[in-house]
Write a protein that holds these residues in place. Structure first.
Motif, PDB file in Angstrom:
ATOM      1  N   PRO A 201      38.073  45.021   2.682  1.00 18.89           N
ATOM      2  CA  PRO A 201      39.196  45.400   2.698  1.00 18.89           C
ATOM      3  C   PRO A 201      40.177  45.812   1.719  1.00 18.89           C
ATOM      4  N   THR A 202      40.840  46.535   1.302  1.00 24.91           N
ATOM      5  CA  THR A 202      41.604  47.842   0.878  1.00 24.91           C
ATOM      6  C   THR A 202      43.082  47.078   0.402  1.00 24.91           C
ATOM      7  N   THR A 203      43.341  46.697   0.146  1.00 26.02           N
ATOM      8  CA  THR A 203      44.209  46.416  -1.507  1.00 26.02           C
ATOM      9  C   THR A 203      45.920  46.688  -0.037  1.00 26.02           C
ATOM     10  N   ALA A 204      46.186  48.027   0.432  1.00 30.71           N
ATOM     11  CA  ALA A 204      46.515  47.721   1.936  1.00 30.71           C
ATOM     12  C   ALA A 204      46.013  46.686   2.902  1.00 30.71           C
ATOM     13  N   ASP A 205      44.688  47.142   3.415  1.00 30.63           N
ATOM     14  CA  ASP A 205      44.813  45.627   4.514  1.00 30.63           C
ATOM     15  C   ASP A 205      45.249  44.613   4.200  1.00 30.63           C
ATOM     16  N   ALA A 206      45.043  44.155   2.406  1.00 31.55           N
ATOM     17  CA  ALA A 206      45.452  42.533   3.373  1.00 31.55           C
ATOM     18  C   ALA A 206      47.002  42.361   2.974  1.00 31.55           C
ATOM     19  N   ARG A 207      47.845  42.845   2.271  1.00 30.17           N
ATOM     20  CA  ARG A 207      48.761  42.760   2.237  1.00 30.17           C
ATOM     21  C   ARG A 207      49.433  43.078   4.238  1.00 30.17           C
ATOM     22  N   ALA A 208      49.130  43.694   4.543  1.00 25.39           N
ATOM     23  CA  ALA A 208      49.337  43.992   6.507  1.00 25.39           C
ATOM     24  C   ALA A 208      48.958  42.887   6.618  1.00 25.39           C
ATOM     25  N   SER A 209      47.768  41.923   6.604  1.00 24.97           N
ATOM     26  CA  SER A 209      47.448  41.257   7.319  1.00 24.97           C
ATOM     27  C   SER A 209      48.350  40.333   7.491  1.00 24.97           C
ATOM     28  N   VAL A 210      49.541  39.758   6.576  1.00 19.66           N
ATOM     29  CA  VAL A 210      50.492  38.979   6.750  1.00 19.66           C
ATOM     30  C   VAL A 210      51.976  39.771   6.839  1.00 19.66           C
ATOM     31  N   LEU A 211      52.377  39.703   8.311  1.00 14.20           N
ATOM     32  CA  LEU A 211      54.005  40.566   7.604  1.00 14.20           C
ATOM     33  C   LEU A 211      55.014  39.698   8.378  1.00 14.20           C
ATOM     34  N   ALA A 212      55.661  39.674   7.249  1.00 17.49           N
ATOM     35  CA  ALA A 212      57.460  38.726   7.451  1.00 17.49           C
ATOM     36  C   ALA A 212      58.504  39.362   8.144  1.00 17.49           C
ATOM     37  N   ARG A 213      58.898  39.355   8.923  1.00 20.85           N
ATOM     38  CA  ARG A 213      60.541  40.149   9.552  1.00 20.85           C
ATOM     39  C   ARG A 213      61.443  39.219   9.179  1.00 20.85           C
ATOM     40  N   ILE A 214      62.006  40.075   8.378  1.00 22.42           N
ATOM     41  CA  ILE A 214      63.113  39.341   7.840  1.00 22.42           C
ATOM     42  C   ILE A 214      64.670  39.749   8.292  1.00 22.42           C
ATOM     43  N   ASP A 215      64.176  41.532   8.988  1.00 22.46           N
ATOM     44  CA  ASP A 215      66.220  41.992   9.923  1.00 22.46           C
ATOM     45  C   ASP A 215      65.539  42.366  11.301  1.00 22.46           C
ATOM     46  N   GLU A 216      66.566  42.974  11.123  1.00 21.02           N
ATOM     47  CA  GLU A 216      66.017  43.758  12.481  1.00 21.02           C
ATOM     48  C   GLU A 216      65.571  45.186  12.044  1.00 21.02           C
ATOM     49  N   GLY A 217      64.256  45.268  13.237  1.00 21.13           N
ATOM     50  CA  GLY A 217      63.285  46.597  12.572  1.00 21.13           C
ATOM     51  C   GLY A 217      63.179  46.409  11.098  1.00 21.13           C
ATOM     52  N   SER A 219      60.001  44.637   8.594  1.00 31.27           N
ATOM     53  CA  SER A 219      59.123  43.445   8.062  1.00 31.27           C
ATOM     54  C   SER A 219      58.564  43.713   6.426  1.00 31.27           C
ATOM     55  N   VAL A 220      58.408  42.677   6.232  1.00 31.46           N
ATOM     56  CA  VAL A 220      57.618  42.943   5.212  1.00 31.46           C
ATOM     57  C   VAL A 220      56.273  42.448   4.360  1.00 31.46           C
ATOM     58  N   ALA A 221      54.827  43.514   3.945  1.00 26.27           N
ATOM     59  CA  ALA A 221      53.740  42.862   3.932  1.00 26.27           C
ATOM     60  C   ALA A 221      52.910  41.590   2.991  1.00 26.27           C
ATOM     61  N   ILE A 222      53.513  40.393   3.184  1.00 27.51           N
ATOM     62  CA  ILE A 222      53.296  39.724   2.192  1.00 27.51           C
ATOM     63  C   ILE A 222      51.493  38.808   2.213  1.00 27.51           C
ATOM     64  N   ALA A 282      57.343  42.895  -2.348  1.00 25.20           N
ATOM     65  CA  ALA A 282      57.875  42.046  -1.463  1.00 25.20           C
ATOM     66  C   ALA A 282      58.819  41.106  -2.001  1.00 25.20           C
ATOM     67  N   GLN A 283      58.335  40.520  -2.617  1.00 25.93           N
ATOM     68  CA  GLN A 283      59.569  39.430  -2.991  1.00 25.93           C
ATOM     69  C   GLN A 283      60.870  40.097  -3.967  1.00 25.93           C
ATOM     70  N   ALA A 284      61.170  41.220  -4.569  1.00 26.48           N
ATOM     71  CA  ALA A 284      62.558  41.770  -4.455  1.00 26.48           C
ATOM     72  C   ALA A 284      63.472  42.786  -3.201  1.00 26.48           C
ATOM     73  N   THR A 285      62.003  42.536  -2.553  1.00 29.36           N
ATOM     74  CA  THR A 285      62.523  43.121  -1.185  1.00 29.36           C
ATOM     75  C   THR A 285      63.200  42.343  -0.234  1.00 29.36           C
ATOM     76  N   ASN A 287      64.468  39.316  -1.009  1.00 29.85           N
ATOM     77  CA  ASN A 287      65.834  39.000  -1.964  1.00 29.85           C
ATOM     78  C   ASN A 287      66.708  39.403  -1.532  1.00 29.85           C
ATOM     79  N   ALA A 288      66.963  41.144  -1.842  1.00 32.99           N
ATOM     80  CA  ALA A 288      67.626  42.169  -2.041  1.00 32.99           C
ATOM     81  C   ALA A 288      68.484  41.738  -0.253  1.00 32.99           C
ATOM     82  N   THR A 289      67.772  41.640   0.864  1.00 31.79           N
ATOM     83  CA  THR A 289      67.982  41.927   2.584  1.00 31.79           C
ATOM     84  C   THR A 289      68.282  40.172   2.372  1.00 31.79           C
ATOM     85  N   LYS A 290      68.225  38.942   2.133  1.00 26.79           N
ATOM     86  CA  LYS A 290      68.851  38.043   2.297  1.00 26.79           C
ATOM     87  C   LYS A 290      70.206  38.192   1.714  1.00 26.79           C
ATOM     88  N   GLU A 291      70.516  38.530   0.226  1.00 29.39           N
ATOM     89  CA  GLU A 291      71.789  39.222  -0.264  1.00 29.39           C
ATOM     90  C   GLU A 291      72.557  39.744   0.622  1.00 29.39           C
TER      91      GLU A 291
END
Length: 345
Positions: A201-217, A219-222, A282-285, A287-291
């Motif tokens: 897998p590429t780095t992008a493939d690896a990140r996209a293997s798990v998505l966390a939906r944190i708001d309407e529309g 998602s963050v790749a983690i 991903a963590q920064a995104t 946290n910003a969404t949570k705030e």
């Protein structure tokens, strides 16, 4: 034959007075309940036209709470992953630094150079880190999080020793590294049921293997995978040092192999720190969404309180005024009921 109810003077006023007393008593009970509960009504229907507003506000708050649970879970996962990747980066940094230093010349009782023994320990540690799990879910396993992504160290080490033993020149660092690299290009070091892809897998493939939906529309790749480039390069570097046949290598041969390994861990190639940077973004995104969500939820709760809650102080004042009116009405009614022509005269 329909009878006509006799008309009595004052009967209408009497009925109206009774109705007024009943209504005032009901209003008094409502105010008493509001003082006890702090709520305008026990039911949404009791809010009148405001019930739709209350339902809409609660639906939005429920959505934020749902996203909040995802955010909490994602933050825990990222915290564990970040700590693990930092440990892998330290292994890479230490190995890179050691490769640039002259050999110590120290060997153990089996004739294994100190640097090679350290590489074997680090390889075992890296395998353990890549099998890290959170509540039974392996964080470096991509989508197949219920399966360990990396085989046991003993199996990997045995396979690598066999691969290196099969090269034409066991003293040639390029052949050693190539044999180890070819091994990590296969699925032999991955347990059955783990997520594997060809090519790796590429780095992008690896990140996209798990998505966390944190708001309407949103998602963050983690995701992360043990076989992605940043981790694979480290495994190849450690595996090359660990699996080389110490009985075949001179100090000069091992120094040449160390130099080749140092190149594998150079900044020009994917490294664990690259994964750490992705996880940090991903963590920064998140946290910003949570705030933002916390701020929005606070405003929604204030609006909901305005609809559903009542000021107990205002309710107390209203209840006191109502009781005073009710008492005055009772007294007036009582006085009127005792009037007679004799009393009037």
């Amino acid at each position: 034959m329909t009878s006509i109810t006799p008309f009595a003077a004052g009967s209408f006023d009497t009925r109206e007075t009774s109705r007024m007393f009943v209504e005032m008593r009901k209003a008094s009970q409502v105010l008493e309940r509001q003082m006890a509960t702090g709520l305008r009504s026990d039911t949404y229907s009791g809010l009148g036209f405001e019930r739709r507003t209350a339902l809409d506000l609660r639906a939005k708050l429920t959505a934020f709470e749902s996203y909040g649970e995802t955010v909490t879970s994602a933050n825990l996962r990222l915290k564990v992953m970040t700590g693990a990747v930092q440990s892998l980066e330290k292994i890479a940094s230490d190995t890179r630094s050691a490769a640039a230093e002259p050999l110590s010349g120290i060997v153990d009782g089996s004739g294994v150079p100190q640097e090679q023994a350290l590489a074997r320990n680090n390889l075992a540690f890296a395998v353990e880190i890549l099998n890290t799990d959170v509540n039974g879910r392996h964080v470096f396993a991509g989508r197949a999080s219920d399966t360990r992504p990396v085989a046991a160290y003993q199996q990997i080490f045995a396979d690598l020793r066999a691969a290196v033993a099969g090269v034409a020149d066991p003293t040639d660092p390029n052949q050693i590294v190539q044999a180890v690299s070819d091994y990590f290009d296969t699925t032999a070091w991955r347990p059955a049921g783990s997520e594997t892809t060809t090519p790796m897998p590429t780095t992008a493939d690896a990140r996209a293997s798990v998505l966390a939906r944190i708001d309407e529309g949103q998602s963050v790749a983690i995701g992360a995978r043990a076989d992605e480039p940043g981790f694979r390069n480290l495994l190849v570097a450690l595996g090359s040092l660990a699996a080389a046949d110490e009985t075949q290598l001179s100090q000069e041969d091992f120094a040449a192999l160390s130099s080749r390994v140092s190149d594998l861990l150079s900044s020009s190639r994917p490294q664990p720190r690259d994964v750490a940077m992705d996880l940090g973004r991903a963590q920064a995104t998140i946290n910003a969404t949570k705030e933002r969500q916390d701020a929005s939820a606070s405003l929604l709760r204030e609006a909901l309180d305005d609809v559903e809650l009542v000021s107990t102080e205002e309710a107390a004042v209203s209840l006191l005024n109502l009781q005073t009116r009710l008492q005055a009405s009772f007294q007036t009614t009582a006085m009127l009921s005792r009037l007679s022509l004799v009393n009037y005269l």
